[in-house]
Design a protein around this motif. Structure first.
Motif, mmCIF file in Angstrom:
data_model
loop_
_atom_site.group_PDB
_atom_site.id
_atom_site.type_symbol
_atom_site.label_atom_id
_atom_site.label_comp_id
_atom_site.label_asym_id
_atom_site.label_seq_id
_atom_site.Cartn_x
_atom_site.Cartn_y
_atom_site.Cartn_z
ATOM 1 N N PHE A 15 0.835 -1.207 0.000
ATOM 2 C CA PHE A 15 0.000 0.000 0.000
ATOM 3 C C PHE A 15 0.869 1.256 0.000
ATOM 4 O O PHE A 15 0.593 2.212 -0.730
ATOM 5 N N LYS A 16 1.923 1.265 0.825
ATOM 6 C CA LYS A 16 2.777 2.450 0.901
ATOM 7 C C LYS A 16 3.493 2.717 -0.413
ATOM 8 O O LYS A 16 3.720 3.878 -0.782
ATOM 9 N N LEU A 17 3.846 1.655 -1.137
ATOM 10 C CA LEU A 17 4.473 1.833 -2.448
ATOM 11 C C LEU A 17 3.474 2.430 -3.443
ATOM 12 O O LEU A 17 3.804 3.355 -4.201
ATOM 13 N N HIS A 18 2.241 1.905 -3.452
ATOM 14 C CA HIS A 18 1.209 2.470 -4.318
ATOM 15 C C HIS A 18 0.911 3.919 -3.927
ATOM 16 O O HIS A 18 0.699 4.779 -4.794
ATOM 17 N N GLN A 19 0.899 4.181 -2.631
ATOM 18 C CA GLN A 19 0.642 5.535 -2.142
ATOM 19 C C GLN A 19 1.714 6.508 -2.640
ATOM 20 O O GLN A 19 1.404 7.609 -3.110
ATOM 21 N N LEU A 20 2.972 6.098 -2.568
ATOM 22 C CA LEU A 20 4.063 6.963 -3.010
ATOM 23 C C LEU A 20 4.029 7.166 -4.521
ATOM 24 O O LEU A 20 4.327 8.261 -5.020
ATOM 25 N N TYR A 21 3.646 6.124 -5.249
ATOM 26 C CA TYR A 21 3.525 6.259 -6.707
ATOM 27 C C TYR A 21 2.418 7.260 -7.040
ATOM 28 O O TYR A 21 2.573 8.103 -7.937
ATOM 29 N N PHE A 22 1.306 7.190 -6.333
ATOM 30 C CA PHE A 22 0.198 8.115 -6.541
ATOM 31 C C PHE A 22 0.634 9.556 -6.243
ATOM 32 O O PHE A 22 0.303 10.488 -6.977
ATOM 33 N N ILE A 23 1.410 9.728 -5.161
ATOM 34 C CA ILE A 23 1.897 11.070 -4.795
ATOM 35 C C ILE A 23 2.830 11.615 -5.872
ATOM 36 O O ILE A 23 2.812 12.816 -6.176
ATOM 37 N N ARG A 24 3.634 10.750 -6.468
ATOM 38 C CA ARG A 24 4.505 11.196 -7.563
ATOM 39 C C ARG A 24 3.685 11.705 -8.734
ATOM 40 O O ARG A 24 4.049 12.680 -9.395
ATOM 41 N N LEU A 25 2.561 11.043 -9.014
ATOM 42 C CA LEU A 25 1.687 11.517 -10.084
ATOM 43 C C LEU A 25 1.075 12.875 -9.715
ATOM 44 O O LEU A 25 0.970 13.766 -10.560
ATOM 45 N N LEU A 26 0.698 13.053 -8.446
ATOM 46 C CA LEU A 26 0.151 14.333 -8.012
ATOM 47 C C LEU A 26 1.179 15.454 -8.173
ATOM 48 O O LEU A 26 0.829 16.583 -8.519
ATOM 49 N N ALA A 27 2.434 15.125 -7.913
ATOM 50 C CA ALA A 27 3.488 16.139 -8.035
ATOM 51 C C ALA A 27 3.658 16.599 -9.475
ATOM 52 O O ALA A 27 4.230 17.663 -9.731
ATOM 53 N N GLY A 28 3.155 15.828 -10.428
ATOM 54 C CA GLY A 28 3.257 16.205 -11.836
ATOM 55 C C GLY A 28 2.276 17.287 -12.249
ATOM 56 O O GLY A 28 2.344 17.771 -13.392
ATOM 57 N N GLY A 29 1.372 17.690 -11.340
ATOM 58 C CA GLY A 29 0.448 18.778 -11.636
ATOM 59 C C GLY A 29 -0.827 18.311 -12.303
ATOM 60 O O GLY A 29 -1.100 17.111 -12.424
ATOM 61 N N PRO A 30 -1.663 19.276 -12.785
ATOM 62 C CA PRO A 30 -2.961 18.956 -13.391
ATOM 63 C C PRO A 30 -2.867 18.024 -14.592
ATOM 64 O O PRO A 30 -3.811 17.285 -14.881
ATOM 65 N N LYS A 90 -1.303 15.381 -14.844
ATOM 66 C CA LYS A 90 -1.281 13.981 -14.389
ATOM 67 C C LYS A 90 -2.553 13.585 -13.636
ATOM 68 O O LYS A 90 -2.623 12.496 -13.069
ATOM 69 N N GLN A 91 -3.569 14.457 -13.609
ATOM 70 C CA GLN A 91 -4.762 14.197 -12.813
ATOM 71 C C GLN A 91 -5.508 12.949 -13.265
ATOM 72 O O GLN A 91 -5.879 12.101 -12.444
ATOM 73 N N LEU A 92 -5.720 12.824 -14.579
ATOM 74 C CA LEU A 92 -6.448 11.660 -15.090
ATOM 75 C C LEU A 92 -5.674 10.372 -14.825
ATOM 76 O O LEU A 92 -6.255 9.341 -14.463
ATOM 77 N N GLU A 93 -4.343 10.434 -14.990
ATOM 78 C CA GLU A 93 -3.513 9.250 -14.730
ATOM 79 C C GLU A 93 -3.565 8.879 -13.248
ATOM 80 O O GLU A 93 -3.599 7.694 -12.902
ATOM 81 N N ALA A 94 -3.585 9.898 -12.373
ATOM 82 C CA ALA A 94 -3.663 9.643 -10.933
ATOM 83 C C ALA A 94 -5.000 9.001 -10.566
ATOM 84 O O ALA A 94 -5.050 8.058 -9.762
ATOM 85 N N LEU A 95 -6.092 9.512 -11.156
ATOM 86 C CA LEU A 95 -7.410 8.927 -10.897
ATOM 87 C C LEU A 95 -7.477 7.483 -11.365
ATOM 88 O O LEU A 95 -8.056 6.617 -10.707
ATOM 89 N N SER A 96 -6.861 7.222 -12.516
ATOM 90 C CA SER A 96 -6.847 5.862 -13.037
ATOM 91 C C SER A 96 -6.029 4.934 -12.137
ATOM 92 O O SER A 96 -6.396 3.784 -11.910
ATOM 93 N N TYR A 97 -4.908 5.467 -11.613
ATOM 94 C CA TYR A 97 -4.037 4.641 -10.760
ATOM 95 C C TYR A 97 -4.681 4.356 -9.407
ATOM 96 O O TYR A 97 -4.327 3.384 -8.744
ATOM 97 N N ALA A 98 -5.651 5.191 -9.008
ATOM 98 C CA ALA A 98 -6.276 5.037 -7.689
ATOM 99 C C ALA A 98 -6.981 3.698 -7.520
ATOM 100 O O ALA A 98 -7.277 3.285 -6.394
ATOM 101 N N ARG A 99 -7.231 2.979 -8.629
ATOM 102 C CA ARG A 99 -7.893 1.674 -8.516
ATOM 103 C C ARG A 99 -7.032 0.676 -7.746
ATOM 104 O O ARG A 99 -7.552 -0.314 -7.208
ATOM 105 N N HIS A 100 -5.729 0.927 -7.699
ATOM 106 C CA HIS A 100 -4.839 0.028 -6.955
ATOM 107 C C HIS A 100 -5.106 0.070 -5.453
ATOM 108 O O HIS A 100 -4.658 -0.816 -4.712
#
Length: 393
Positions: A194-209, A211-221
Protein backbone atom coordinates in the motif's frame (compact mmCIF):
# COMPACT_ATOMS: atom_id res chain seq x y z
CA UNK A 1 33.13 5.06 27.29
CA UNK A 2 35.34 7.33 29.40
CA UNK A 3 38.41 5.75 27.77
CA UNK A 4 37.25 6.80 24.30
CA UNK A 5 36.48 10.32 25.55
CA UNK A 6 39.96 10.61 27.08
CA UNK A 7 41.66 9.64 23.81
CA UNK A 8 39.31 11.91 21.86
CA UNK A 9 40.32 14.87 24.02
CA UNK A 10 44.00 14.27 23.22
CA UNK A 11 43.21 13.98 19.51
CA UNK A 12 41.25 17.26 19.64
CA UNK A 13 44.25 18.96 21.25
CA UNK A 14 46.52 17.74 18.44
CA UNK A 15 44.09 18.85 15.75
CA UNK A 16 43.77 22.29 17.36
CA UNK A 17 47.56 22.61 17.53
CA UNK A 18 47.87 21.60 13.87
CA UNK A 19 45.31 24.25 12.93
CA UNK A 20 46.98 26.96 15.01
CA UNK A 21 50.45 25.99 13.75
CA UNK A 22 49.29 26.05 10.13
CA UNK A 23 47.75 29.50 10.49
CA UNK A 24 50.81 30.88 12.34
CA UNK A 25 53.21 29.32 9.83
CA UNK A 26 51.33 30.77 6.87
CA UNK A 27 51.18 34.24 8.43
CA UNK A 28 54.89 34.23 9.39
CA UNK A 29 56.02 33.14 5.93
CA UNK A 30 53.84 35.75 4.23
CA UNK A 31 55.37 38.47 6.44
CA UNK A 32 58.89 37.23 5.61
CA UNK A 33 58.16 37.12 1.88
CA UNK A 34 56.78 40.66 1.99
CA UNK A 35 59.82 41.92 3.94
CA UNK A 36 62.30 40.16 1.63
CA UNK A 37 60.42 41.49 -1.41
CA UNK A 38 60.73 45.07 -0.16
CA UNK A 39 64.45 44.59 0.58
CA UNK A 40 65.02 43.10 -2.86
CA UNK A 41 63.30 46.09 -4.48
CA UNK A 42 65.55 48.51 -2.57
CA UNK A 43 68.69 46.57 -3.56
CA UNK A 44 67.61 46.53 -7.21
CA UNK A 45 66.95 50.28 -7.10
CA UNK A 46 70.41 50.95 -5.59
CA UNK A 47 72.06 48.75 -8.23
CA UNK A 48 70.36 50.64 -11.06
CA UNK A 49 71.51 53.96 -9.67
CA UNK A 50 75.06 52.62 -9.31
CA UNK A 51 75.32 53.85 -5.73
CA UNK A 52 77.35 51.85 -3.21
CA UNK A 53 75.56 49.85 -0.52
CA UNK A 54 74.71 52.19 2.33
CA UNK A 55 75.24 51.33 6.00
CA UNK A 56 71.52 51.56 6.57
CA UNK A 57 70.78 49.06 3.83
CA UNK A 58 73.48 46.72 5.15
CA UNK A 59 71.89 46.90 8.61
CA UNK A 60 68.46 46.15 7.14
CA UNK A 61 69.89 43.11 5.31
CA UNK A 62 71.50 41.75 8.45
CA UNK A 63 68.25 42.29 10.39
CA UNK A 64 66.29 40.50 7.65
CA UNK A 65 68.64 37.50 7.77
CA UNK A 66 68.33 37.39 11.57
CA UNK A 67 64.53 37.58 11.31
CA UNK A 68 64.46 34.71 8.79
CA UNK A 69 66.65 32.57 11.03
CA UNK A 70 64.57 33.32 14.16
CA UNK A 71 61.29 32.58 12.33
CA UNK A 72 62.55 29.27 10.99
CA UNK A 73 63.81 28.25 14.44
CA UNK A 74 60.47 29.23 16.01
CA UNK A 75 58.51 27.22 13.44
CA UNK A 76 60.81 24.21 13.95
CA UNK A 77 60.34 24.43 17.72
CA UNK A 78 56.56 24.61 17.38
CA UNK A 79 56.67 21.62 15.05
CA UNK A 80 58.57 19.59 17.66
CA UNK A 81 55.89 20.52 20.19
CA UNK A 82 53.28 19.02 17.85
CA UNK A 83 55.28 15.79 17.72
CA UNK A 84 55.16 15.57 21.51
CA UNK A 85 51.37 16.09 21.40
CA UNK A 86 51.02 13.28 18.85
CA UNK A 87 53.04 10.97 21.08
CA UNK A 88 50.69 11.80 23.97
CA UNK A 89 47.80 10.45 21.87
CA UNK A 90 49.63 7.11 21.58
CA UNK A 91 50.28 7.08 25.33
CA UNK A 92 46.60 7.85 25.99
CA UNK A 93 45.59 4.90 23.81
CA UNK A 94 48.02 2.58 25.62
CA UNK A 95 46.83 3.88 28.98
CA UNK A 96 43.09 3.56 28.31
CA UNK A 97 42.91 0.43 26.18
CA UNK A 98 44.19 -3.09 26.65
CA UNK A 99 46.40 -3.89 23.68
CA UNK A 100 45.65 -7.59 24.02
CA UNK A 101 41.89 -8.16 24.15
CA UNK A 102 41.92 -11.67 22.68
CA UNK A 103 42.67 -13.08 26.12
CA UNK A 104 39.34 -11.78 27.46
CA UNK A 105 37.59 -14.85 26.02
CA UNK A 106 38.97 -18.34 26.38
CA UNK A 107 40.19 -20.15 23.26
CA UNK A 108 37.73 -22.92 24.16
CA UNK A 109 34.94 -20.73 22.74
CA UNK A 110 36.08 -21.77 19.25
CA UNK A 111 36.29 -25.35 18.05
CA UNK A 112 39.51 -24.53 16.21
CA UNK A 113 41.40 -21.58 14.78
CA UNK A 114 40.30 -22.58 11.26
CA UNK A 115 36.66 -22.59 12.40
CA UNK A 116 37.15 -19.19 14.02
CA UNK A 117 38.60 -17.77 10.81
CA UNK A 118 35.81 -19.24 8.68
CA UNK A 119 33.06 -17.83 10.93
CA UNK A 120 34.67 -14.39 10.88
CA UNK A 121 35.13 -14.38 7.11
CA UNK A 122 31.51 -15.49 6.57
CA UNK A 123 30.25 -12.72 8.86
CA UNK A 124 32.31 -10.09 7.00
CA UNK A 125 31.12 -11.33 3.60
CA UNK A 126 27.49 -11.32 4.72
CA UNK A 127 27.91 -7.77 6.04
CA UNK A 128 29.42 -6.62 2.74
CA UNK A 129 26.58 -8.21 0.77
CA UNK A 130 24.00 -6.60 3.04
CA UNK A 131 25.65 -3.18 2.63
CA UNK A 132 25.56 -3.53 -1.17
CA UNK A 133 29.37 -3.80 -1.48
CA UNK A 134 29.11 -6.80 -3.78
CA UNK A 135 32.45 -6.30 -5.55
CA UNK A 136 34.38 -6.16 -2.26
CA UNK A 137 32.57 -9.27 -1.01
CA UNK A 138 33.45 -11.21 -4.18
CA UNK A 139 37.10 -10.14 -3.91
CA UNK A 140 37.26 -11.26 -0.29
CA UNK A 141 35.75 -14.63 -1.21
CA UNK A 142 38.41 -15.14 -3.87
CA UNK A 143 41.34 -14.10 -1.66
CA UNK A 144 40.16 -16.11 1.35
CA UNK A 145 39.07 -19.14 -0.77
CA UNK A 146 35.68 -18.93 0.95
CA UNK A 147 32.97 -20.78 -0.98
CA UNK A 148 29.64 -18.94 -0.91
CA UNK A 149 26.54 -20.54 -2.40
CA UNK A 150 24.49 -18.65 -4.95
CA UNK A 151 21.44 -19.36 -2.77
CA UNK A 152 23.19 -17.45 0.01
CA UNK A 153 23.96 -14.47 -2.23
CA UNK A 154 20.68 -14.28 -4.12
CA UNK A 155 18.53 -12.61 -1.40
CA UNK A 156 21.17 -9.90 -0.90
CA UNK A 157 21.50 -9.30 -4.64
CA UNK A 158 17.75 -8.88 -5.00
CA UNK A 159 17.48 -6.69 -1.92
CA UNK A 160 20.26 -4.34 -3.04
CA UNK A 161 18.92 -4.14 -6.61
CA UNK A 162 15.54 -2.91 -5.33
CA UNK A 163 17.06 -0.56 -2.74
CA UNK A 164 19.31 0.96 -5.40
CA UNK A 165 16.22 1.60 -7.54
CA UNK A 166 14.45 3.23 -4.57
CA UNK A 167 17.46 5.50 -4.05
CA UNK A 168 16.89 6.65 -7.62
CA UNK A 169 13.18 7.10 -6.80
CA UNK A 170 12.24 4.24 -9.11
CA UNK A 171 9.32 2.35 -7.55
CA UNK A 172 8.94 -0.23 -10.32
CA UNK A 173 11.17 -3.06 -8.97
CA UNK A 174 9.84 -2.64 -5.40
CA UNK A 175 6.20 -2.72 -6.57
CA UNK A 176 6.85 -5.78 -8.72
CA UNK A 177 8.46 -7.55 -5.76
CA UNK A 178 5.67 -6.57 -3.35
CA UNK A 179 2.93 -7.76 -5.71
CA UNK A 180 4.65 -11.11 -6.26
CA UNK A 181 4.96 -11.59 -2.46
CA UNK A 182 1.55 -10.12 -1.58
CA UNK A 183 0.21 -13.13 0.32
CA UNK A 184 3.30 -13.57 2.48
CA UNK A 185 3.42 -9.82 3.23
CA UNK A 186 -0.23 -9.96 4.34
CA UNK A 187 0.65 -12.80 6.70
CA UNK A 188 3.24 -10.48 8.25
CA UNK A 189 0.62 -7.70 8.55
CA UNK A 190 2.83 -5.59 6.30
CA UNK A 191 1.55 -2.41 4.65
CA UNK A 192 4.51 -2.24 2.25
CA UNK A 193 2.52 -2.71 -0.96
CA UNK A 194 0.00 0.00 0.00
CA UNK A 195 2.78 2.45 0.90
CA UNK A 196 4.47 1.83 -2.45
CA UNK A 197 1.21 2.47 -4.32
CA UNK A 198 0.64 5.54 -2.14
CA UNK A 199 4.06 6.96 -3.01
CA UNK A 200 3.53 6.26 -6.71
CA UNK A 201 0.20 8.11 -6.54
CA UNK A 202 1.90 11.07 -4.80
CA UNK A 203 4.51 11.20 -7.56
CA UNK A 204 1.69 11.52 -10.08
CA UNK A 205 0.15 14.33 -8.01
CA UNK A 206 3.49 16.14 -8.03
CA UNK A 207 3.26 16.21 -11.84
CA UNK A 208 0.45 18.78 -11.64
CA UNK A 209 -2.96 18.96 -13.39
CA UNK A 210 -1.57 17.19 -16.46
CA UNK A 211 -1.28 13.98 -14.39
CA UNK A 212 -4.76 14.20 -12.81
CA UNK A 213 -6.45 11.66 -15.09
CA UNK A 214 -3.51 9.25 -14.73
CA UNK A 215 -3.66 9.64 -10.93
CA UNK A 216 -7.41 8.93 -10.90
CA UNK A 217 -6.85 5.86 -13.04
CA UNK A 218 -4.04 4.64 -10.76
CA UNK A 219 -6.28 5.04 -7.69
CA UNK A 220 -7.89 1.67 -8.52
CA UNK A 221 -4.84 0.03 -6.96
CA UNK A 222 -6.09 1.22 -3.54
CA UNK A 223 -9.23 -0.92 -3.69
CA UNK A 224 -7.74 -4.00 -1.91
CA UNK A 225 -6.53 -1.74 0.93
CA UNK A 226 -9.74 0.28 1.42
CA UNK A 227 -10.66 -1.34 4.74
CA UNK A 228 -7.29 -1.05 6.49
CA UNK A 229 -6.18 2.29 5.02
CA UNK A 230 -9.42 4.18 4.55
CA UNK A 231 -8.13 7.38 6.19
CA UNK A 232 -4.96 7.58 4.06
CA UNK A 233 -6.94 6.96 0.86
CA UNK A 234 -9.42 9.71 1.76
CA UNK A 235 -6.56 12.16 2.27
CA UNK A 236 -5.05 11.33 -1.13
CA UNK A 237 -8.42 11.67 -2.89
CA UNK A 238 -9.03 14.99 -1.14
CA UNK A 239 -5.72 16.35 -2.40
CA UNK A 240 -7.04 16.18 -5.98
CA UNK A 241 -9.24 19.19 -5.25
CA UNK A 242 -6.14 21.39 -4.83
CA UNK A 243 -4.22 19.95 -7.77
CA UNK A 244 -4.88 22.89 -10.09
CA UNK A 245 -4.02 25.44 -7.38
CA UNK A 246 -0.81 23.61 -6.46
CA UNK A 247 -0.36 21.11 -3.65
CA UNK A 248 2.66 23.04 -2.31
CA UNK A 249 0.37 25.76 -0.92
CA UNK A 250 -2.50 23.48 0.10
CA UNK A 251 -3.35 21.66 3.37
CA UNK A 252 -1.97 18.53 1.66
CA UNK A 253 1.57 19.88 1.16
CA UNK A 254 2.88 17.23 3.59
CA UNK A 255 2.26 14.61 0.89
CA UNK A 256 5.19 16.06 -1.09
CA UNK A 257 7.65 15.72 1.80
CA UNK A 258 10.88 14.10 0.59
CA UNK A 259 11.15 12.11 3.85
CA UNK A 260 8.63 9.63 2.40
CA UNK A 261 11.43 8.12 0.29
CA UNK A 262 13.62 7.43 3.32
CA UNK A 263 10.63 5.91 5.12
CA UNK A 264 9.75 3.61 2.22
CA UNK A 265 13.37 2.37 2.04
CA UNK A 266 13.30 1.57 5.77
CA UNK A 267 9.91 -0.14 5.48
CA UNK A 268 11.01 -2.19 2.48
CA UNK A 269 14.29 -3.22 4.15
CA UNK A 270 12.52 -4.29 7.36
CA UNK A 271 9.68 -6.22 5.69
CA UNK A 272 11.80 -7.76 2.94
CA UNK A 273 14.41 -8.96 5.44
CA UNK A 274 11.66 -10.45 7.61
CA UNK A 275 10.16 -12.24 4.62
CA UNK A 276 13.50 -13.46 3.26
CA UNK A 277 14.69 -14.66 6.66
CA UNK A 278 17.43 -12.02 6.96
CA UNK A 279 18.22 -9.69 9.83
CA UNK A 280 17.73 -5.96 9.22
CA UNK A 281 21.19 -5.35 10.66
CA UNK A 282 24.04 -7.64 9.74
CA UNK A 283 25.26 -10.04 12.46
CA UNK A 284 28.69 -8.43 12.21
CA UNK A 285 27.42 -4.91 12.98
CA UNK A 286 25.26 -6.21 15.86
CA UNK A 287 28.19 -8.19 17.29
CA UNK A 288 30.50 -5.19 16.98
CA UNK A 289 28.04 -2.85 18.72
CA UNK A 290 27.42 -5.41 21.48
CA UNK A 291 31.14 -5.99 21.87
CA UNK A 292 31.79 -2.27 22.38
CA UNK A 293 29.37 -2.36 25.33
CA UNK A 294 30.43 -5.72 26.77
CA UNK A 295 34.20 -5.60 26.28
CA UNK A 296 35.03 -3.13 29.12
CA UNK A 297 32.99 -5.26 31.56
CA UNK A 298 34.64 -8.48 30.38
CA UNK A 299 38.09 -6.92 30.76
CA UNK A 300 37.27 -5.92 34.34
CA UNK A 301 36.05 -9.47 35.05
CA UNK A 302 39.26 -10.90 33.60
CA UNK A 303 41.37 -8.58 35.79
CA UNK A 304 39.43 -9.57 38.95
CA UNK A 305 39.70 -13.29 38.13
CA UNK A 306 43.46 -13.01 37.61
CA UNK A 307 43.90 -10.91 40.74
CA UNK A 308 41.97 -13.34 42.95
CA UNK A 309 43.41 -16.40 41.18
CA UNK A 310 40.02 -18.02 40.65
CA UNK A 311 40.37 -19.09 37.03
CA UNK A 312 37.78 -21.87 37.40
CA UNK A 313 34.92 -19.38 37.76
CA UNK A 314 34.60 -18.86 34.02
CA UNK A 315 34.90 -22.20 32.28
CA UNK A 316 31.79 -22.46 30.08
CA UNK A 317 32.23 -21.31 26.50
CA UNK A 318 28.51 -20.54 26.00
CA UNK A 319 27.93 -18.64 29.25
CA UNK A 320 29.34 -15.46 30.81
CA UNK A 321 30.20 -15.31 34.53
CA UNK A 322 27.84 -12.34 35.04
CA UNK A 323 24.93 -10.80 33.17
CA UNK A 324 25.84 -7.87 30.91
CA UNK A 325 23.06 -5.42 30.01
CA UNK A 326 23.24 -4.58 26.29
CA UNK A 327 20.00 -2.57 26.09
CA UNK A 328 16.58 -3.27 24.60
CA UNK A 329 17.95 -2.98 21.04
CA UNK A 330 19.79 -6.27 21.51
CA UNK A 331 16.78 -8.22 22.85
CA UNK A 332 15.80 -10.76 20.20
CA UNK A 333 13.98 -13.40 22.24
CA UNK A 334 12.59 -14.01 25.71
CA UNK A 335 14.93 -15.38 28.37
CA UNK A 336 14.28 -16.94 31.77
CA UNK A 337 16.67 -16.87 34.69
CA UNK A 338 16.08 -19.44 37.38
CA UNK A 339 15.09 -17.65 40.64
CA UNK A 340 16.77 -20.41 42.69
CA UNK A 341 20.15 -20.83 41.00
CA UNK A 342 20.08 -17.37 39.37
CA UNK A 343 21.26 -18.81 36.07
CA UNK A 344 19.82 -18.30 32.63
CA UNK A 345 18.09 -21.42 31.38
CA UNK A 346 19.27 -23.22 28.25
CA UNK A 347 18.40 -26.25 26.10
CA UNK A 348 20.27 -28.51 28.50
CA UNK A 349 18.76 -26.80 31.56
CA UNK A 350 15.24 -25.69 30.47
CA UNK A 351 12.60 -23.95 32.62
CA UNK A 352 10.15 -26.34 34.33
CA UNK A 353 6.63 -25.37 35.44
CA UNK A 354 5.55 -27.06 38.65
CA UNK A 355 1.95 -28.13 39.41
CA UNK A 356 1.56 -25.14 41.71
CA UNK A 357 2.38 -22.80 38.81
CA UNK A 358 5.86 -21.70 39.90
CA UNK A 359 8.73 -22.00 37.42
CA UNK A 360 12.29 -23.07 38.18
CA UNK A 361 15.12 -24.57 36.14
CA UNK A 362 15.62 -28.32 35.73
CA UNK A 363 18.93 -28.17 37.62
CA UNK A 364 17.18 -26.47 40.55
CA UNK A 365 14.41 -29.08 40.45
CA UNK A 366 16.94 -31.91 40.65
CA UNK A 367 18.68 -30.27 43.62
CA UNK A 368 15.39 -29.83 45.51
CA UNK A 369 14.27 -33.48 45.20
CA UNK A 370 14.28 -35.23 48.56
CA UNK A 371 13.05 -38.79 49.04
CA UNK A 372 11.51 -38.86 45.60
CA UNK A 373 9.35 -35.83 46.43
CA UNK A 374 9.68 -32.17 45.57
CA UNK A 375 8.59 -29.31 47.80
CA UNK A 376 8.10 -26.04 45.95
CA UNK A 377 10.55 -23.43 47.28
CA UNK A 378 7.84 -20.74 47.07
CA UNK A 379 4.83 -22.56 48.51
CA UNK A 380 4.50 -25.61 50.79
CA UNK A 381 2.97 -27.79 48.09
CA UNK A 382 4.59 -31.21 47.78
CA UNK A 383 4.49 -32.87 44.37
CA UNK A 384 5.98 -35.53 42.16
CA UNK A 385 9.02 -34.16 40.26
CA UNK A 386 7.87 -36.05 37.15
CA UNK A 387 4.72 -33.88 37.01
CA UNK A 388 6.75 -30.79 36.07
CA UNK A 389 6.28 -29.58 32.50
CA UNK A 390 8.96 -28.05 30.34
CA UNK A 391 8.24 -24.49 29.16
CA UNK A 392 9.29 -23.18 25.78
CA UNK A 393 9.40 -19.40 25.38
Amino acid sequence: MEQCASVEREVDKVLQKFLTYGQHCEQSLEELLHHVGQLRAELASAALQGTPLSATLSLVMSQCCRKIKDTVQKLASDHKDIHSSVSRVGKAIDRNFDSEICGVVSDAVWDSREKQQQILQTAIVEHLYQQGMLGVAEELCQESTLNVDLDFKQPFLELNRILEALHKQDLGPALEWAVSHRQRLLELNSSLEFKLHQLYFIRLLAGGPEKQLEALSYARHFQPFAVLHQREIQVMMGSLVYLRLGLEKSPYCHLLDSSHWAEIRETFTRDACSLLGLSVESPLSVSFASGCVALPVLMNIKAVIEQRQCTGVWSHKDELPIEIELGMKCWYHSVFACPILRQQTSDSNPPIKLICGHVISRDALNKLISGGKLKCPYCPMEQNPADGKRLIF
